[in-house]
Design a protein around this motif. Structure first.
Motif, mmCIF file in Angstrom:
data_model
loop_
_atom_site.group_PDB
_atom_site.id
_atom_site.type_symbol
_atom_site.label_atom_id
_atom_site.label_comp_id
_atom_site.label_asym_id
_atom_site.label_seq_id
_atom_site.Cartn_x
_atom_site.Cartn_y
_atom_site.Cartn_z
ATOM 1 N N LEU A 287 0.783 -1.285 0.141
ATOM 2 C CA LEU A 287 -0.110 -0.007 -0.115
ATOM 3 C C LEU A 287 0.591 1.394 0.008
ATOM 4 N N PHE A 288 2.037 1.223 0.243
ATOM 5 C CA PHE A 288 2.888 2.452 0.468
ATOM 6 C C PHE A 288 3.063 3.444 -0.659
ATOM 7 N N THR A 289 3.340 2.848 -1.865
ATOM 8 C CA THR A 289 3.561 3.649 -3.123
ATOM 9 C C THR A 289 2.480 4.437 -3.308
ATOM 10 N N ARG A 290 0.918 4.073 -3.363
ATOM 11 C CA ARG A 290 -0.033 4.979 -3.512
ATOM 12 C C ARG A 290 -0.296 5.968 -2.425
ATOM 13 N N LEU A 291 -0.168 5.522 -1.227
ATOM 14 C CA LEU A 291 -0.112 6.730 -0.032
ATOM 15 C C LEU A 291 0.719 7.484 -0.135
ATOM 16 N N MET A 292 2.060 7.316 -0.622
ATOM 17 C CA MET A 292 3.232 8.246 -0.779
ATOM 18 C C MET A 292 2.765 9.258 -1.945
ATOM 19 N N PRO A 362 12.857 7.230 7.338
ATOM 20 C CA PRO A 362 11.680 7.529 6.380
ATOM 21 C C PRO A 362 11.702 6.853 5.305
ATOM 22 N N VAL A 363 10.512 6.552 4.737
ATOM 23 C CA VAL A 363 10.321 5.608 3.429
ATOM 24 C C VAL A 363 10.400 6.827 2.364
ATOM 25 N N ASP A 364 11.663 6.621 1.625
ATOM 26 C CA ASP A 364 11.920 7.517 0.422
ATOM 27 C C ASP A 364 11.014 6.879 -0.952
ATOM 28 N N PRO A 365 10.029 7.730 -1.199
ATOM 29 C CA PRO A 365 9.149 7.328 -2.549
ATOM 30 C C PRO A 365 9.937 6.816 -3.797
ATOM 31 N N ARG A 366 11.131 7.338 -3.930
ATOM 32 C CA ARG A 366 11.828 7.180 -5.209
ATOM 33 C C ARG A 366 12.694 5.757 -5.061
ATOM 34 N N LYS A 367 13.124 5.688 -3.636
ATOM 35 C CA LYS A 367 13.861 4.291 -3.455
ATOM 36 C C LYS A 367 12.672 3.387 -3.454
ATOM 37 N N TRP A 368 11.833 3.590 -2.767
ATOM 38 C CA TRP A 368 10.810 2.387 -2.714
ATOM 39 C C TRP A 368 10.243 1.810 -3.903
ATOM 40 N N ARG A 369 10.188 2.848 -4.977
ATOM 41 C CA ARG A 369 9.771 2.330 -6.436
ATOM 42 C C ARG A 369 10.853 1.529 -6.926
ATOM 43 N N GLU A 370 11.954 1.656 -6.800
ATOM 44 C CA GLU A 370 13.097 0.953 -7.055
ATOM 45 C C GLU A 370 13.472 -0.537 -6.428
ATOM 46 N N ARG A 371 12.528 -0.880 -5.630
ATOM 47 C CA ARG A 371 12.919 -1.916 -4.888
ATOM 48 C C ARG A 371 12.800 -3.247 -5.736
ATOM 49 N N PRO A 372 13.342 -4.449 -5.285
ATOM 50 C CA PRO A 372 13.224 -5.442 -6.416
ATOM 51 C C PRO A 372 11.944 -5.948 -6.648
#
Length: 389
Positions: A287-292, A362-372
């Motif tokens: 759920l993280f990506t859409r919330l961020m 903090p959860v960084d949106p850019r790095k989060w999108r790049e997770r495996p």
């Protein structure tokens, strides 16, 4: 709704049980919770009613059990409910308690040919009521991981409250509904406690806090706590701070969080860096990506496992309890939460939140999108099973 109450705009019109005259003390972690609970248990004269999802026969369970047995031997009415799956204590442990006069009942123990509904519905509450006047509720269970007696009661990151006043009567009523449905009769001291007035200056119970206890047992009670949450989220004007060990809110709540950000409300959510329930942990991450993307700020708390279930909105609306923002609490389990409308208590909740926030990553949106990619696949798979998590 009480007229002119601070934070009244955050309250649903369907919360008739909000009552003034309570004292509420926040207990952060086992280091505060267990000494306070044991002190109250040791001082009990008439009755002790406990309802815990997990009671283990470890050093913490034994420490609590010894006090319960001592009180039962002295004529105190001691009744304990524990979940038949969540509690890992052996039958010998409960026989040990019973030998001293402690009355115990298991909620939905595993039995052959039991219905699927019976197995899926668990008693997830964590509460205790002493002498009908002092109550404890929150997220802590009776087990070493929540507080170890040989480590100054250190354990997982969690929050509970100690309450006195009219809300204790609500706690007794919730306990009795479960106790009688398990086939037991209403304890005599419980009858007296429900008949007594809690507006008793002589016992020093009266406080100034408006509060209410909600228990998710029947559909009505379940809707009450969900409705309270949603109304506060939709009406927030300044801030929404949530700490959730198992963060899987339904779509309607996620929409409310996004709309709050659009209104200029600061929305910060703390979740564990490493969850103890892996499938729930991975489902939550989906759920993280859409919330961020909507502007919600997400933070992960490292260190001891975070088991907290709290929220504070606009510094005046607060809730503490066992209710998780996941499908188990919304649909299946028996839970209990305290709703508090008070600026002083809300300020304390905000300070506690900010202290934890200073320790987060903090959860960084850019790095989060790049997770495996394999992580994303696992997260989506677990999210598909959210109904059972």
């Amino acid at each position: 709704m009480p007229p002119g109450i601070a934070g009244g705009y955050l309250l649903s019109s369907r919360i008739p049980s909000l009552m003034p005259g309570n004292r509420v003390e926040m207990l952060v972690n086992g280091t505060a919770f267990f000494p306070s609970l044991l002190e109250a248990l040791d001082a009990a004269r008439e009755s002790i009613y406990m309802d815990f999802y997990m009671i283990n026969d470890d050093k913490t369970g034994n420490a609590v059990g010894e006090v319960l047995m001592e009180k039962a031997k002295k004529g105190c009415e001691v009744c304990v409910i524990y979940d038949g799956i969540g509690s890992y204590a052996s039958e010998e442990y409960f026989k040990w308690l019973n030998s001293a006069g402690v009355q115990t009942e298991a909620f939905h123990p595993v039995r052959f040919l039991r219905s699927k509904i019976g197995i899926n519905r668990r008693d997830h509450r964590k509460m205790a009521v002493i002498d009908g006047r002092t109550g404890f509720l929150g997220g802590l269970n009776i087990a070493e991981e929540y507080g170890h007696p040989e480590k100054a009661w250190e354990g997982w990151r969690d929050t509970a409250v100690k309450v006195q006043g009219p809300v204790v009567r609500q706690m007794i009523s919730l306990f009795l509904r479960s106790w009688t449905r398990l086939g037991r009769s209403v304890p005599e001291q419980a009858k007296r406690s429900l008949a007594e007035s809690f507006w008793d200056e002589e016992h020093g119970d009266r406080g100034i806090v408006h509060a209410s206890v909600a228990g998710t047992e029947k559909i009505r009670g379940r809707r009450e706590i969900i409705r309270a949450y949603r109304k506060a989220l939709w009406s927030a004007q300044r801030s929404i701070y949530i700490q959730s060990a198992y963060f899987l809110p339904p779509f309607s709540m996620r929409i409310a969080l996004r709309r709050a950000v659009k209104r200029g409300v600061g929305v910060k959510i703390i979740v564990p860096l490493h969850g103890d329930m892996l499938m729930t942990h991975f489902a939550s991450r989906s759920l993280f990506t859409r919330l961020m993307r909507a502007g919600v700020e997400l933070y992960q708390l490292p260190g001891p496992n975070m088991h907290t279930k709290t929220a504070v909105i606009d510094g005046v609306w607060s809730t503490v309890g066992s209710f998780n923002l996941n499908h188990r609490s919304f649909l299946h389990d028996l839970d209990i939460n305290l709703l508090v409308i008070d600026e002083a208590f809300g300020a304390g909740m905000e300070r506690c939140f900010m202290e934890d926030l200073s320790k987060t990553i903090p959860v960084d949106p850019r790095k989060w999108r790049e997770r495996p990619l394999n992580e994303k696949i696992v997260e989506l798979f677990c999210y598909a099973l959210r109904y059972w998590l």
